[in-house]
Design a protein around this motif. Structure first.
Motif, PDB file in Angstrom:
ATOM      1  N   VAL A 134       0.855  -1.266  -0.001  1.00  0.00           N
ATOM      2  CA  VAL A 134       0.024   0.051   0.026  1.00  0.00           C
ATOM      3  C   VAL A 134       0.914   1.308   0.100  1.00  0.00           C
ATOM      4  O   VAL A 134       1.892   1.301   0.493  1.00  0.00           O
ATOM      5  N   GLU A 135       0.530   2.330  -0.877  1.00  0.00           N
ATOM      6  CA  GLU A 135       1.086   3.505  -0.645  1.00  0.00           C
ATOM      7  C   GLU A 135       0.725   4.556   0.355  1.00  0.00           C
ATOM      8  O   GLU A 135      -0.508   4.540   0.714  1.00  0.00           O
ATOM      9  N   ARG A 136       1.744   4.891   0.932  1.00  0.00           N
ATOM     10  CA  ARG A 136       1.616   5.445   2.419  1.00  0.00           C
ATOM     11  C   ARG A 136       2.436   6.749   2.787  1.00  0.00           C
ATOM     12  O   ARG A 136       2.640   7.376   3.821  1.00  0.00           O
ATOM     13  N   GLY A 137       3.307   7.048   1.646  1.00  0.00           N
ATOM     14  CA  GLY A 137       4.095   8.321   1.802  1.00  0.00           C
ATOM     15  C   GLY A 137       5.380   7.671   2.652  1.00  0.00           C
ATOM     16  O   GLY A 137       6.031   6.661   2.284  1.00  0.00           O
ATOM     17  N   ASP A 138       5.964   8.588   3.688  1.00  0.00           N
ATOM     18  CA  ASP A 138       6.971   8.571   4.202  1.00  0.00           C
ATOM     19  C   ASP A 138       6.936   7.502   5.308  1.00  0.00           C
ATOM     20  O   ASP A 138       5.978   7.160   6.035  1.00  0.00           O
ATOM     21  N   GLU A 139       7.938   6.331   5.279  1.00  0.00           N
ATOM     22  CA  GLU A 139       8.022   5.127   5.991  1.00  0.00           C
ATOM     23  C   GLU A 139       8.378   5.611   7.421  1.00  0.00           C
ATOM     24  O   GLU A 139       8.068   4.742   8.322  1.00  0.00           O
ATOM     25  N   ALA A 140       8.455   6.736   7.924  1.00  0.00           N
ATOM     26  CA  ALA A 140       8.994   7.496   9.111  1.00  0.00           C
ATOM     27  C   ALA A 140       7.503   7.277   9.880  1.00  0.00           C
ATOM     28  O   ALA A 140       7.402   7.154  11.236  1.00  0.00           O
ATOM     29  N   ARG A 141       6.209   7.053   9.039  1.00  0.00           N
ATOM     30  CA  ARG A 141       5.004   6.915   9.939  1.00  0.00           C
ATOM     31  C   ARG A 141       4.604   5.620  10.082  1.00  0.00           C
ATOM     32  O   ARG A 141       3.577   5.237  10.753  1.00  0.00           O
ATOM     33  N   ASP A 142       5.690   4.442   9.686  1.00  0.00           N
ATOM     34  CA  ASP A 142       5.035   3.108   9.729  1.00  0.00           C
ATOM     35  C   ASP A 142       4.966   2.790  11.302  1.00  0.00           C
ATOM     36  O   ASP A 142       4.319   1.626  11.500  1.00  0.00           O
ATOM     37  N   ASP A 143       5.749   3.022  12.133  1.00  0.00           N
ATOM     38  CA  ASP A 143       5.421   2.795  13.611  1.00  0.00           C
ATOM     39  C   ASP A 143       4.328   3.497  14.202  1.00  0.00           C
ATOM     40  O   ASP A 143       4.567   3.241  15.481  1.00  0.00           O
ATOM     41  N   SER A 144       3.777   4.183  13.846  1.00  0.00           N
ATOM     42  CA  SER A 144       2.652   4.982  14.419  1.00  0.00           C
ATOM     43  C   SER A 144       1.704   4.087  14.907  1.00  0.00           C
ATOM     44  O   SER A 144       1.115   3.219  13.845  1.00  0.00           O
ATOM     45  N   PRO A 145       1.194   4.162  16.239  1.00  0.00           N
ATOM     46  CA  PRO A 145       0.339   3.131  16.378  1.00  0.00           C
ATOM     47  C   PRO A 145      -1.179   3.268  15.959  1.00  0.00           C
ATOM     48  O   PRO A 145      -1.833   2.106  15.915  1.00  0.00           O
ATOM     49  N   ALA A 146      -1.284   4.366  15.418  1.00  0.00           N
ATOM     50  CA  ALA A 146      -2.470   4.482  14.693  1.00  0.00           C
ATOM     51  C   ALA A 146      -2.344   4.230  13.380  1.00  0.00           C
ATOM     52  O   ALA A 146      -3.699   4.092  12.498  1.00  0.00           O
ATOM     53  N   SER A 147      -1.483   3.624  12.683  1.00  0.00           N
ATOM     54  CA  SER A 147      -1.522   3.180  11.139  1.00  0.00           C
ATOM     55  C   SER A 147      -2.275   2.121  11.023  1.00  0.00           C
ATOM     56  O   SER A 147      -2.405   1.070  11.587  1.00  0.00           O
ATOM     57  N   SER A 148      -3.136   2.387  10.019  1.00  0.00           N
ATOM     58  CA  SER A 148      -4.203   1.367   9.381  1.00  0.00           C
ATOM     59  C   SER A 148      -3.556   0.257   8.487  1.00  0.00           C
ATOM     60  O   SER A 148      -4.168  -0.553   8.070  1.00  0.00           O
ATOM     61  N   HIS A 149      -2.078   0.511   8.141  1.00  0.00           N
ATOM     62  CA  HIS A 149      -1.469  -0.415   7.400  1.00  0.00           C
ATOM     63  C   HIS A 149      -0.495  -1.324   7.991  1.00  0.00           C
ATOM     64  O   HIS A 149       0.531  -2.009   7.371  1.00  0.00           O
ATOM     65  N   SER A 150      -0.763  -1.692   9.240  1.00  0.00           N
ATOM     66  CA  SER A 150       0.033  -2.544  10.066  1.00  0.00           C
ATOM     67  C   SER A 150       0.322  -3.721   9.445  1.00  0.00           C
ATOM     68  O   SER A 150       1.624  -4.308   9.383  1.00  0.00           O
ATOM     69  N   ALA A 151      -0.481  -4.542   8.831  1.00  0.00           N
ATOM     70  CA  ALA A 151      -0.394  -5.829   8.210  1.00  0.00           C
ATOM     71  C   ALA A 151       0.577  -5.605   6.990  1.00  0.00           C
ATOM     72  O   ALA A 151       1.604  -6.499   7.169  1.00  0.00           O
ATOM     73  N   LYS A 152       0.393  -5.084   6.234  1.00  0.00           N
ATOM     74  CA  LYS A 152       1.222  -4.565   5.151  1.00  0.00           C
ATOM     75  C   LYS A 152       2.602  -4.177   5.511  1.00  0.00           C
ATOM     76  O   LYS A 152       3.527  -4.678   4.864  1.00  0.00           O
ATOM     77  N   ILE A 153       2.799  -3.424   6.410  1.00  0.00           N
ATOM     78  CA  ILE A 153       4.142  -2.827   6.786  1.00  0.00           C
ATOM     79  C   ILE A 153       4.825  -4.075   7.501  1.00  0.00           C
ATOM     80  O   ILE A 153       5.911  -4.178   7.060  1.00  0.00           O
ATOM     81  N   GLN A 154       4.056  -5.004   7.974  1.00  0.00           N
ATOM     82  CA  GLN A 154       4.869  -5.884   8.881  1.00  0.00           C
ATOM     83  C   GLN A 154       5.356  -7.082   7.848  1.00  0.00           C
ATOM     84  O   GLN A 154       6.598  -7.685   7.662  1.00  0.00           O
TER      85      GLN A 154
END
Length: 342
Positions: free
Chosen positions: A138-158
């Motif tokens: 999924v496109e989500r901009g800057d990877e620096a946001r990946d560890d945000s607990p509010a991220s709705s893309h946690s599955a794809k990030i992991q």
């Protein structure tokens, strides 16, 4: 002449079926794109499905002799392993490449199942010596946001991180933008209205037709060395809310369906997921502006890989108004939105 066997995970979905169709239409006389491979490679696609006898699977099988169907359930590791073992035992050798587009569990759903599926197919690809794996994320901009607990893309990030951690596995990660199909049906009318009242006037929404993800994925699989180790933002257009409506009107010849703004404001106020979508789009827009990479450059890069990438206007023109998605395809209902749930 070399043969590349490609396992397609999610083969009956829009992305996976588009990949299968693109591969089925590829002819050996087409020039090979990858200078590191043998000239003129042939492709054989193995469509992984839980139900080989389903109409969708049979439709893929009918595409040609270079398509086969294999029974496998990502929630049953042994069944998927058997597919790899069976192909490995054949004289032409095992699975060469894997394209992965996992089924969407639904907004607000527990991501554990999707994570387990993504890790399973990655581990098997590594174990069985797959030459190239493409994961649709999924496109989500800057990877620096990946560890945000509010991220709705946690599955794809992991899953992305798991793919990257595998030594010796060549991979490409596709990061699709906002699906144009999200504007289908009644929920699509709500989506437009929520974005129209929620986004800043100059915020660009990145857009992609779901089928184009699979088509671009096959183009990457034809030239894997050119894209190995890359994360590619996949988009065919980037428009403000007003530009979105103007493009639709030009393409479809009518105004883009929407609900009254008053309802959209109410839904945005009551539903955290609706607010989250708006905030995520704003974040991606801000990240892209800060990076100095324009949306136009991203689109150009995608068109260099797959020249026929659709704009939103072209998608609206080609779209069959009688074939809208079944309501609830993404786990969203009007009643759920009004209750603040999905």
């Amino acid at each position: 002449m070399s043969l590349r066997k490609i396992l397609v995970v999610g083969s009956t979905g829009k992305q996976g079926s588009a990949f299968v169709r693109a591969a089925a239409a590829h002819h050996p006389e087409d020039p090979a794109s990858d200078a590191s491979s043998s000239p003129d490679p042939r492709f054989h696609v193995i469509a992984l499905t839980r139900s080989p006898a389903s109409p969708a699977a049979k439709e893929l099988l009918a595409l040609g002799d270079n398509v086969s169907v294999a029974a496998g359930d990502l929630n049953d590791a042994a069944s998927v392993r058997k597919v790899f073992e069976d192909e490995k035992a054949k004289p032409e050798g095992g699975i060469w490449g894997v394209f992965v587009a996992l089924a969407f569990a639904g907004l607000g759903a527990d991501p554990a199942g999707e994570i387990a599926q993504g890790m399973l197919i990655t581990d098997l690809a590594c174990e069985y010596g797959v030459k190239h794996l493409i994961y649709s994320s999924v496109e989500r901009g800057d990877e620096a946001r990946d560890d945000s607990p509010a991220s709705s893309h946690s599955a794809k990030i992991q899953i992305e991180r798991h793919v990257k951690s595998k030594q010796g596995l060549n991979w490409t990660i596709l990061r699709p933008a906002f699906f144009m199909e999200n504007f289908d049906g009644f929920i699509g009318r709500i989506t437009l209205s929520v974005l129209r009242v929620g986004l800043k006037k100059d915020t660009k929404l990145q857009l992609i037709a779901a089928e184009d993800i699979g088509r671009l994925g096959f183009a990457v699989m034809r030239s894997p060395s050119a894209h190995s180790g890359q994360c590619i933002a996949v988009l065919g257009d980037a428009l403000t809310a007003q530009e979105l409506q103007d493009a639709y009107a030009r393409g479809a010849g009518q105004a883009m369906p929407a609900v009254p703004n008053a309802l959209a404001y109410t839904l945005k106020a009551m539903n955290k997921h609706a607010r989250g979508i708006v905030e995520a789009i704003e974040d991606v827009n801000a990240d892209r502006v800060a990076s100095g990479t324009s949306f136009e450059e991203l689109v150009v890069r995608c068109r260099e890989i797959y020249p026929e990438m659709q704009t939103f206007e072209a998608w609206a023109r080609a779209r069959n108004a009688q074939a809208e998605r079944k309501e609830g395809w993404n786990g969203v209902s009007l009643a759920g939105l009004l209750r603040g749930r999905l």
